[in-house]
Design a protein around this motif. Structure first.
Motif, PDB file in Angstrom:
ATOM      1  N   ALA A 100       0.828  -1.205   0.000  1.00  0.00           N
ATOM      2  CA  ALA A 100       0.000   0.000   0.000  1.00  0.00           C
ATOM      3  C   ALA A 100       0.865   1.258   0.000  1.00  0.00           C
ATOM      4  N   GLU A 101       1.965   1.240   0.753  1.00  0.00           N
ATOM      5  CA  GLU A 101       2.829   2.420   0.847  1.00  0.00           C
ATOM      6  C   GLU A 101       3.574   2.712  -0.452  1.00  0.00           C
ATOM      7  N   HIS A 102       4.019   1.658  -1.142  1.00  0.00           N
ATOM      8  CA  HIS A 102       4.862   1.835  -2.316  1.00  0.00           C
ATOM      9  C   HIS A 102       4.125   1.617  -3.645  1.00  0.00           C
ATOM     10  N   GLY A 103       2.855   1.302  -3.565  1.00  0.00           N
ATOM     11  CA  GLY A 103       2.092   1.112  -4.785  1.00  0.00           C
ATOM     12  C   GLY A 103       2.441  -0.159  -5.538  1.00  0.00           C
ATOM     13  N   TRP A 104       2.874  -1.195  -4.813  1.00  0.00           N
ATOM     14  CA  TRP A 104       3.212  -2.449  -5.478  1.00  0.00           C
ATOM     15  C   TRP A 104       1.946  -3.120  -6.000  1.00  0.00           C
ATOM     16  N   GLU A 105       2.054  -3.691  -7.183  1.00  0.00           N
ATOM     17  CA  GLU A 105       0.936  -4.442  -7.765  1.00  0.00           C
ATOM     18  C   GLU A 105       1.287  -5.906  -8.000  1.00  0.00           C
ATOM     19  N   SER A 106       2.593  -6.196  -8.109  1.00  0.00           N
ATOM     20  CA  SER A 106       3.016  -7.585  -8.341  1.00  0.00           C
ATOM     21  C   SER A 106       4.228  -7.895  -7.476  1.00  0.00           C
ATOM     22  N   VAL A 107       4.258  -9.106  -6.917  1.00  0.00           N
ATOM     23  CA  VAL A 107       5.312  -9.497  -5.987  1.00  0.00           C
ATOM     24  C   VAL A 107       5.710 -10.944  -6.246  1.00  0.00           C
ATOM     25  N   ASP A 108       7.010 -11.202  -6.163  1.00  0.00           N
ATOM     26  CA  ASP A 108       7.516 -12.571  -6.080  1.00  0.00           C
ATOM     27  C   ASP A 108       7.868 -12.821  -4.618  1.00  0.00           C
TER      28      ASP A 108
END
Length: 232
Positions: free
Chosen positions: A149-157
């Motif tokens: 939420a803080e960094h605007g991540w949309e995809s993660v491994d």
């Protein structure tokens, strides 16, 4: 007593009825024991598959972040390799030895190990470490939700040892709504020998049961029950 006396039953008939009841009881007990054995075997097979043969994903191309579940150990070698290939923009490391609970800079030992392994972040914000609260997989899932939420991540491994992946998938999926791939780091504890594999099966089986007793991202067991689990 006469054979014509009302209610009279020959001894052979009475004995046969008693033996019939005993046989019925024995059959019922054996049937229940067989059912319990069957259920135990099926459960054991599912646990072995979940711990030692989990569903593993392919790395997601150019993910926003690669998160390494704790502790910060030999998994860093695989993380450095993936980051060196440009697999993700940010490397996030769960480090239970880190003192500060606020995500940010990593301990010098972690930075030095990543450099030794051949990976140096291009920008300071491309590497961050955190100490989850609680220091559990659930705590790590909660931090992922926060960082995303803080960094605007949309995809993660997400990188973990194979025996950890099934449980991580359950807990992280409760907190993370974006795209995610679950990656297996080589040479997990279960690969270190029969004793280590047995310990991993015992620990992860209990942890899977614990995960199944809650349903929400931040929902936790009562304090006394968590303490009881830690003492087992």
């Amino acid at each position: 007593m006469s054979l014509t006396t009302p209610g009279y039953r020959p001894p052979a008939v009475v004995e046969n009825r008693g033996m019939g009841r005993r046989r019925a009881v024995v059959r019922a007990v054996l049937g229940l024991a067989l059912l319990a054995l069957l259920l135990s075997s099926v459960t054991a097979i599912h646990l072995v598959r979940a711990v030692f043969f989990p569903a593993v994903d392919a790395p997601r191309p150019e993910a926003d972040a690669l998160m390494v579940l704790g502790p910060a150990d030999a998994k860093l070698a695989e993380a450095a390799r993936l980051m060196g290939q440009g697999q993700a923009r940010v490397l996030a490391v769960s480090d239970q030895d880190r003192r500060s609970p606020t995500p940010g800079t990593c301990r010098p030992q972690v930075v030095a190990e990543l450099e030794r392994l051949g990976w140096i972040p291009q920008e300071p914000d491309h590497l961050l470490c955190f100490r989850p609260d609680p220091v559990t997989t659930q705590g790590e899932a909660m931090v992922l939700q926060q960082l995303g939420a803080e960094h605007g991540w949309e995809s993660v491994d997400l990188l973990a040892y194979p025996e950890h992946i099934s449980r991580a998938r359950i807990l992280v999926d409760r907190c993370w709504n974006g795209e995610i791939s679950y990656l297996a780091a080589p040479d997990g504890p279960a690969a270190q020998g029969a004793d280590a594999a047995w310990d991993a099966l015992w620990y992860q089986s209990g942890a899977l049961v614990k995960a199944g007793l809650t349903t929400g991202c931040e929902e936790r067991l009562p304090f006394w029950l968590e303490e009881f689990g830690r003492r087992l």
